[in-house]
Structure formats: C-alpha cells, structure tokens
Design a protein around this motif. Sequence first.
Motif, PDB file in Angstrom:
ATOM      1  N   PRO A 501       0.757  -1.080  -0.066  1.00 19.45           N
ATOM      2  CA  PRO A 501      -0.021  -0.217   0.080  1.00 19.45           C
ATOM      3  C   PRO A 501       0.757   1.198   0.036  1.00 19.45           C
ATOM      4  O   PRO A 501       0.423   2.165  -0.713  1.00 19.45           O
ATOM      5  CB  PRO A 501      -0.817  -0.015   1.135  1.00 19.45           C
ATOM      6  N   ARG A 502       2.094   1.233   0.743  1.00 20.80           N
ATOM      7  CA  ARG A 502       2.858   2.396   0.742  1.00 20.80           C
ATOM      8  C   ARG A 502       3.274   2.769  -0.771  1.00 20.80           C
ATOM      9  O   ARG A 502       3.433   3.816  -1.066  1.00 20.80           O
ATOM     10  CB  ARG A 502       4.151   2.119   1.803  1.00 20.80           C
ATOM     11  N   VAL A 503       3.827   1.714  -1.341  1.00 20.89           N
ATOM     12  CA  VAL A 503       4.038   1.884  -2.706  1.00 20.89           C
ATOM     13  C   VAL A 503       3.147   2.535  -3.529  1.00 20.89           C
ATOM     14  O   VAL A 503       3.295   3.470  -4.516  1.00 20.89           O
ATOM     15  CB  VAL A 503       4.732   0.587  -3.543  1.00 20.89           C
ATOM     16  N   GLN A 504       1.863   1.887  -3.468  1.00 20.57           N
ATOM     17  CA  GLN A 504       0.664   2.619  -4.004  1.00 20.57           C
ATOM     18  C   GLN A 504       0.516   3.852  -3.827  1.00 20.57           C
ATOM     19  O   GLN A 504       0.383   4.751  -4.891  1.00 20.57           O
ATOM     20  CB  GLN A 504      -0.689   1.722  -3.828  1.00 20.57           C
ATOM     21  N   GLU A 505       0.618   4.404  -2.696  1.00 23.19           N
ATOM     22  CA  GLU A 505       0.396   5.649  -2.081  1.00 23.19           C
ATOM     23  C   GLU A 505       1.467   6.564  -2.836  1.00 23.19           C
ATOM     24  O   GLU A 505       1.081   7.760  -3.332  1.00 23.19           O
ATOM     25  CB  GLU A 505       0.502   5.683  -0.672  1.00 23.19           C
ATOM     26  N   LEU A 506       2.719   6.264  -2.756  1.00 22.87           N
ATOM     27  CA  LEU A 506       3.630   7.098  -3.261  1.00 22.87           C
ATOM     28  C   LEU A 506       3.649   7.212  -4.905  1.00 22.87           C
ATOM     29  O   LEU A 506       4.002   8.274  -5.504  1.00 22.87           O
ATOM     30  CB  LEU A 506       5.069   6.677  -2.867  1.00 22.87           C
ATOM     31  N   ALA A 507       3.239   6.237  -5.548  1.00 21.20           N
ATOM     32  CA  ALA A 507       3.035   6.170  -7.032  1.00 21.20           C
ATOM     33  C   ALA A 507       2.171   7.230  -7.486  1.00 21.20           C
ATOM     34  O   ALA A 507       2.083   8.094  -8.319  1.00 21.20           O
ATOM     35  CB  ALA A 507       2.723   4.780  -7.415  1.00 21.20           C
ATOM     36  N   LEU A 508       0.954   7.229  -6.694  1.00 19.89           N
ATOM     37  CA  LEU A 508      -0.291   8.212  -6.878  1.00 19.89           C
ATOM     38  C   LEU A 508       0.366   9.648  -6.676  1.00 19.89           C
ATOM     39  O   LEU A 508      -0.099  10.660  -7.230  1.00 19.89           O
ATOM     40  CB  LEU A 508      -1.425   7.769  -6.113  1.00 19.89           C
ATOM     41  N   ALA A 509       1.127   9.761  -5.520  1.00 16.16           N
ATOM     42  CA  ALA A 509       1.668  10.922  -5.157  1.00 16.16           C
ATOM     43  C   ALA A 509       2.767  11.492  -6.060  1.00 16.16           C
ATOM     44  O   ALA A 509       2.760  12.496  -6.469  1.00 16.16           O
ATOM     45  CB  ALA A 509       2.292  11.011  -3.881  1.00 16.16           C
ATOM     46  N   LEU A 510       3.271  10.611  -7.056  1.00 15.74           N
ATOM     47  CA  LEU A 510       4.218  10.871  -8.078  1.00 15.74           C
ATOM     48  C   LEU A 510       3.328  11.565  -9.273  1.00 15.74           C
ATOM     49  O   LEU A 510       3.574  12.552  -9.633  1.00 15.74           O
ATOM     50  CB  LEU A 510       5.000   9.731  -8.493  1.00 15.74           C
ATOM     51  N   ILE A 511       2.242  10.882  -9.384  1.00 18.15           N
ATOM     52  CA  ILE A 511       1.420  11.395 -10.696  1.00 18.15           C
ATOM     53  C   ILE A 511       0.772  12.649 -10.155  1.00 18.15           C
ATOM     54  O   ILE A 511       0.801  13.299 -11.122  1.00 18.15           O
ATOM     55  CB  ILE A 511       0.388  10.383 -10.998  1.00 18.15           C
ATOM     56  N   ARG A 512       0.258  12.814  -8.815  1.00 16.91           N
ATOM     57  CA  ARG A 512      -0.056  13.937  -8.432  1.00 16.91           C
ATOM     58  C   ARG A 512       0.827  15.239  -8.789  1.00 16.91           C
ATOM     59  O   ARG A 512       0.235  16.337  -9.093  1.00 16.91           O
ATOM     60  CB  ARG A 512      -0.367  13.771  -7.089  1.00 16.91           C
ATOM     61  N   ASN A 513       2.155  14.928  -8.428  1.00 18.66           N
ATOM     62  CA  ASN A 513       3.313  15.973  -8.586  1.00 18.66           C
ATOM     63  C   ASN A 513       3.376  16.233 -10.237  1.00 18.66           C
ATOM     64  O   ASN A 513       3.505  17.278 -10.445  1.00 18.66           O
ATOM     65  CB  ASN A 513       4.426  15.567  -8.029  1.00 18.66           C
ATOM     66  N   LEU A 514       3.335  15.166 -10.957  1.00 16.52           N
ATOM     67  CA  LEU A 514       3.489  15.407 -12.238  1.00 16.52           C
ATOM     68  C   LEU A 514       2.646  16.299 -12.973  1.00 16.52           C
ATOM     69  O   LEU A 514       2.851  16.896 -14.036  1.00 16.52           O
ATOM     70  CB  LEU A 514       3.636  13.987 -13.116  1.00 16.52           C
ATOM     71  N   VAL A 536      -6.015   4.996 -11.435  1.00  9.27           N
ATOM     72  CA  VAL A 536      -6.425   5.973 -10.452  1.00  9.27           C
ATOM     73  C   VAL A 536      -7.616   5.887  -9.699  1.00  9.27           C
ATOM     74  O   VAL A 536      -7.616   5.620  -8.665  1.00  9.27           O
ATOM     75  CB  VAL A 536      -5.799   7.471 -10.802  1.00  9.27           C
ATOM     76  N   VAL A 537      -8.608   5.715 -10.685  1.00 15.00           N
ATOM     77  CA  VAL A 537      -9.820   5.751 -10.249  1.00 15.00           C
ATOM     78  C   VAL A 537     -10.194   4.378  -9.563  1.00 15.00           C
ATOM     79  O   VAL A 537     -11.030   4.524  -8.734  1.00 15.00           O
ATOM     80  CB  VAL A 537     -10.757   5.710 -11.565  1.00 15.00           C
ATOM     81  N   CYS A 548      -6.501   6.316  -1.175  1.00  8.33           N
ATOM     82  CA  CYS A 548      -7.515   6.722  -1.683  1.00  8.33           C
ATOM     83  C   CYS A 548      -7.367   8.545  -1.677  1.00  8.33           C
ATOM     84  O   CYS A 548      -7.651   8.837  -2.765  1.00  8.33           O
ATOM     85  CB  CYS A 548      -8.774   6.481  -0.917  1.00  8.33           C
ATOM     86  N   THR A 549      -6.772   8.895  -0.884  1.00  7.75           N
ATOM     87  CA  THR A 549      -6.468  10.227  -0.702  1.00  7.75           C
ATOM     88  C   THR A 549      -5.635  10.903  -2.020  1.00  7.75           C
ATOM     89  O   THR A 549      -5.942  11.802  -2.590  1.00  7.75           O
ATOM     90  CB  THR A 549      -6.181  10.689   0.608  1.00  7.75           C
ATOM     91  N   GLN A 550      -4.502  10.320  -1.885  1.00 12.90           N
ATOM     92  CA  GLN A 550      -3.624  10.600  -3.253  1.00 12.90           C
ATOM     93  C   GLN A 550      -4.439  10.157  -4.340  1.00 12.90           C
ATOM     94  O   GLN A 550      -3.963  11.227  -5.206  1.00 12.90           O
ATOM     95  CB  GLN A 550      -2.389   9.548  -2.993  1.00 12.90           C
ATOM     96  N   ALA A 551      -4.998   9.249  -4.664  1.00  8.39           N
ATOM     97  CA  ALA A 551      -6.120   9.107  -5.976  1.00  8.39           C
ATOM     98  C   ALA A 551      -6.759  10.177  -6.207  1.00  8.39           C
ATOM     99  O   ALA A 551      -6.685  10.866  -7.152  1.00  8.39           O
ATOM    100  CB  ALA A 551      -6.861   7.687  -5.993  1.00  8.39           C
ATOM    101  N   MET A 552      -7.312  10.797  -5.090  1.00  2.00           N
ATOM    102  CA  MET A 552      -8.216  11.993  -5.140  1.00  2.00           C
ATOM    103  C   MET A 552      -7.461  13.214  -5.658  1.00  2.00           C
ATOM    104  O   MET A 552      -7.932  14.131  -6.216  1.00  2.00           O
ATOM    105  CB  MET A 552      -9.071  12.102  -3.965  1.00  2.00           C
TER     106      MET A 552
END
Length: 660
Positions: A501-514, A536-537, A548-552
């Motif tokens: 889950p932590r990798v999922q969270e950081l991967a979404l945070a990466l896309i968020r930053n991009l 993401v969805v 879920c928060t990072q996906a949003m």
Amino acid sequence: MPASMMNCRPEELVERLGFADVEGGGEANLKVLRDLKNQIIGNKTKKVIYLQLGAVPRIVSILAAALEGGESCTASNIIVQSAAAIGSFSCGVDDGVQAVLNAGAVPHLIRLLSSPEEKVVDAGARSLRMIYQSKLAPKFDFLEEENLKFILLLLNDKNENLADLAASIIKHSCKSREEQKALCHAGVLQRLVSLLEGSLCQRESSLDSITTVVKDNSEIASHLSTINDGRAVNLIVGMMKDRYPRTRFLSCACLIAIGKASPRHIQELEIRTKLILILSELLEEYSQVGDEALFTLVSLVEDKEDLHKQALSMNVIQKLCDSLHRSDINGRRLQGILLALAELCSRYEKSRDHVMSSAVLDLVFNALRHECADVRIAACRLISSISRSVKSLFAGHFSTESTVHGLVQLLQDSSIPVQAAALKAICNVVVNFKASKAIFIESGCVKQFVKLSKSTDSELRLNAVWALRNLAFNADKVCRERIIFELSENALVSLISDLEPRVQELALALIRNLVDGCVESIDTILRKYAGVLDAVVGQLQTSFPEVCTQAMFVLANIAAGRDFHKEAVIGNLLPPGEDSPPVLLKLLLSSDIMLRTVTVWCIINLTQPNCPTSSSRVSRLRDAGIVSQLKTMVNDSCLDVKFRVRSLLGQCNISDQALS
C-alpha cells in the motif's frame, strides 16, 4: 619460532597432518599442529590458504583420534593444540567456521569440557567461544531442558573460561521471548546476577548475558529489578565507574537494554546523562570497546530528541566530528561515527548546524566510496539526516556535481541496502530546490530510479518511487517530461497496483506531482497513458484511506486543467448508466478528514464557473445526489471542509444561474 618452521610450505604441513597416529607418531603430529597454528594465528590470508588445502578436516580427525587414544601427555598436548588450531580457524573467518562445523568439530570440543585436565577444558572452551562468536554457529534451543542444564553447568563451574563460553552461547542462541523466560525460570538470570560480584571475567560474561536475556522483554527486566531487592540493577549502575573500559562498556549496554525493555527502571535523566558521558569517553579507546561504544550510543539516543540535545551540550558531536579527521580510523569505527552523527542530527537542527560548521562534509562524501558497504550505508544515512535542514539545502551543500555523482553512482552498487540508503538520501536532497533537480536530471538518475522501481525488493521499490515523487515535486516542465518519458504506462499502472500500500500511495503522489499545474503533463497522461487514469480511479475503492486520498489528489489536479480534462475526471467519477451510488458520495461521507477535504477540492475544480461546460457538470452532480450531500456538510466538524463546502455551493449556484 625456528626458521625451518617459518619456511615450511602450507602444502607440506597439510600433507604431514595425520601421517602418524597418536600412538606411533604423536610427537610428529604435535609438531605439525604447532607449526600450523603459529602460522595462522592473526593471519587471515594463511587461514584461507589452509582452508583451501583441506586442513580443517584433518585436524578434526587428529582431535577425534587423540580423544580415543588414551590419557598420555602427548595425547593431551595434541588435543590442546588441535583445539587451539580449530579455534583460530574460527576466529574472524566465516569460511573457517563453516569448515569447522562441516568437519563435525563441535561435539568433540564439547567433550573436552568434561576433561579432568584444566588445560584441555580451557582449550575446548576457548575454541567453542570462537565458534559462537560467528552467526554460523549452531543454536542451542533453550526450550529443551538438557540445554538449560548444560548452560547452568557452565555457569556454576569455577573455570572462568566456561562462564565466558556460556555468555557467548546465550548471546548467540537466545532470540525469542520464550527462550528468555525459559532461562529466567531455570535460574540462569539469578546465577548471572550472582556472578556480577565474581572475577573480572565472570562480571563481564554476566553483563553480556544479562543484556541478551532482558533485551526487549519488559517482564524479565522487571524481574531483574526485584532480584536481591533491586541490588542487581544497583550493581550494574556501579560498574559504570569500573576501572576496566570493557566492564564500563558492558554495564552501559546492559543498562540501556534494561531501560529499553522497561523504561521506568532506567528513566532518571542523571543515569542517561551518565551513560552518554561514559560512552563518549570510551570513544577514546582505540580498541573493539571503542568501536562498539559508538553503536551502543546510537541505541541509547535513538529517537530521543532530549538526549540529542544533551549530547550536543556535552560536546559529543564535536568529539565525533574530530574523530572523522583521524587517519588511522578503521571501517567499523567509521561506520559507528557516521551512524551516531546521523542519529544525533535526525531531529535537532542545532546538531545539524554543528556538523555543517565542523568541516567534515568532504569526509562524509568520501565515505560514499568506501570499500565497506556498511560504511557507505552509514554515510548515506548521515546525508539523509543533515539534508533535512532547509538551510543546508538552500546553501547548496548537497547539489554539487561531485556529491550528486557520488550518490547516483551508489544506485548501481552491488549491495541492495546501499542502493536503498542512497535513494533515501537523494529523496531529501531533491525535494525542494530546482537547481538540485536539474543536476540530478543531468546525471541520468531518472533512468536508475525507474529501473529500481521495478525491483522485487519492496524497500528498494518504495525508495525509488519516493525519489521519483520528490524529484517531480514543484519540478519544471523539462524535469517532468524526462520523468514521464522514462516511465511507461505499464510501469505506472503496475506501481499504482503494487502489493505494498505504501508503494501505491507514493506512486499516486508521483502522478499527483507530475500533473500539478502542468496542462502538458495532464495531456500526456490522458492521451498517451489512458490506462493510468483507470488505475487511479480504481484506487478510490481501496480500504486504505492514504491511498484513496492520493488518488483523489491526482483527480483534483487533473480537474484543475482544461475543460476536456475536467470532463475526463467527471466521466470516471460519474460514469453514464451507473445504477449504484457514486464513489463521490462514499468519499464525502468518509470519516477521514483529509479524504473529505480533497474530494471537495476536486468538485470545486470540476465546477469552476469560468469554464463553458461547468453548468452541465453541476447538473450531473445534482442528479447524482452530490449537491444534496454537500448541503449537509455546511457545518462539517472540520473547519477547512466547512468553508470549502460553502464556497462550492455558492459556485454551484452561479453555474445554475448561468444555465437558466
């Protein structure tokens, strides 16, 4: 040693081993054993040569034959010399220990402990102690009664070498709480306490064993404090003032173990301050005691900012920095110094300032190229700690080409822990300043980050995605394009769906930053990497609120883009023909404050009144029951949510008026 012995070739000595049996040629064997033993003592190169020549099995065979060959003086001497040679092969060389174990030496050596001859007992005990200093040594199962009896037999003997052996066996074998309890219930702890008043060897063996038995076990630590009405702990405290450095060190290690297991027994600041003082004084001992004192100091101050401050005020950091300048520093000590500084700088800004002003950074950067992997890891950890200081980052201390090159080189290190440590250091260095990002981009590190993000090692994968996330944070267009170019659609989808889950969270945070504030990046993600948006969805249904928060956040940032970006988001959040309650409703009802907040933010971005199609999106939200839910949140317990919701409802009314 006679010249003839010194010049004897290893091949000749090994060939002569066992040529004569104990009865017929015992003296010849004895001479060969002495020659070989004298050659290998303190000489790892010679040990390796003799190991390759197969000397160990022959020596064990001689020992076995001597044990069966009677009680003559020659047989006893052969036993002593064989045991000494076996012990020497086991000292500091894992291949030597393995050879000794493979040859079946341990049962023969244990037999020596019951010999009526003291010199034979001593030889067996010393050899076994050498073996039990290695992680390869066989474990004693202390849940078996016979093994407990054996340990008590050793501890109750007057021979100090046997007590020392018992300590080595306990330290090596006692790993579980059940084994600690078994030793305690069998009376081992009580016996160890009684040995605290024995000879120097008995005191030191006892301290070492008590440390192992109480480690991370509050029940045993509490029991120790009651033995002899608390006199046991007082004895250990008193040994901090002992004249012998090793005794002082072992007493400190023991008290720290007691304090970690049961803090209420060693919580006085006076004792903890005294521990810092003694351990820092032991740094002046250029021996194993001085080396190990560094690691014990780290254990004492770990995650304790009050002790970090205390250490700074006691000049410990300056002493550590001064030690780095010594030319005769060995790898183990260098590792300990770097780890101690890393811990002391991990939380306290003044400690970081002190290190930065002590002119040791070049020495730390040099340590990144040290031959020992543990030293390279320690250097990375110190850089991670110091680079938590925005002041140091802003000053550009970590963004020079040589520093960046040194860290990036470690991404290709043969050691996975070194790679992971280097990634952590890079995470801190690249997070804030565009200048350092540009240097890292030019170094070609992005390709390495992406490669390591596909590792089967979960820590390495996590740190690689973390580094990518931080590199993308507030990055310019060029940097973002480089990251997206190196990352394939499959790679991103795989990381978003990672098992961790932590990798999922950081991967979404990466896309968020991009996609944050960069419409070009949003275009690329939506047009070329369409599967990423689906992934993401999909994470909006996860049971992990952080994921879920990072996906949003990703969807909120995309929704802040152009009109067709907003349409892509609402099309996934409110798909046509969906009969089940929309996921947006579930997110607005979440008990997680941050998740509710970012969901409201996403809807705000979707309904910006200056967009030509905002009114149609408001209508879809109203039809799905989202606007009705928002009206119930005008008095949300979170002030941020409450104010954002009121602003959003006003925005929706504006869009409704535009539609009418």
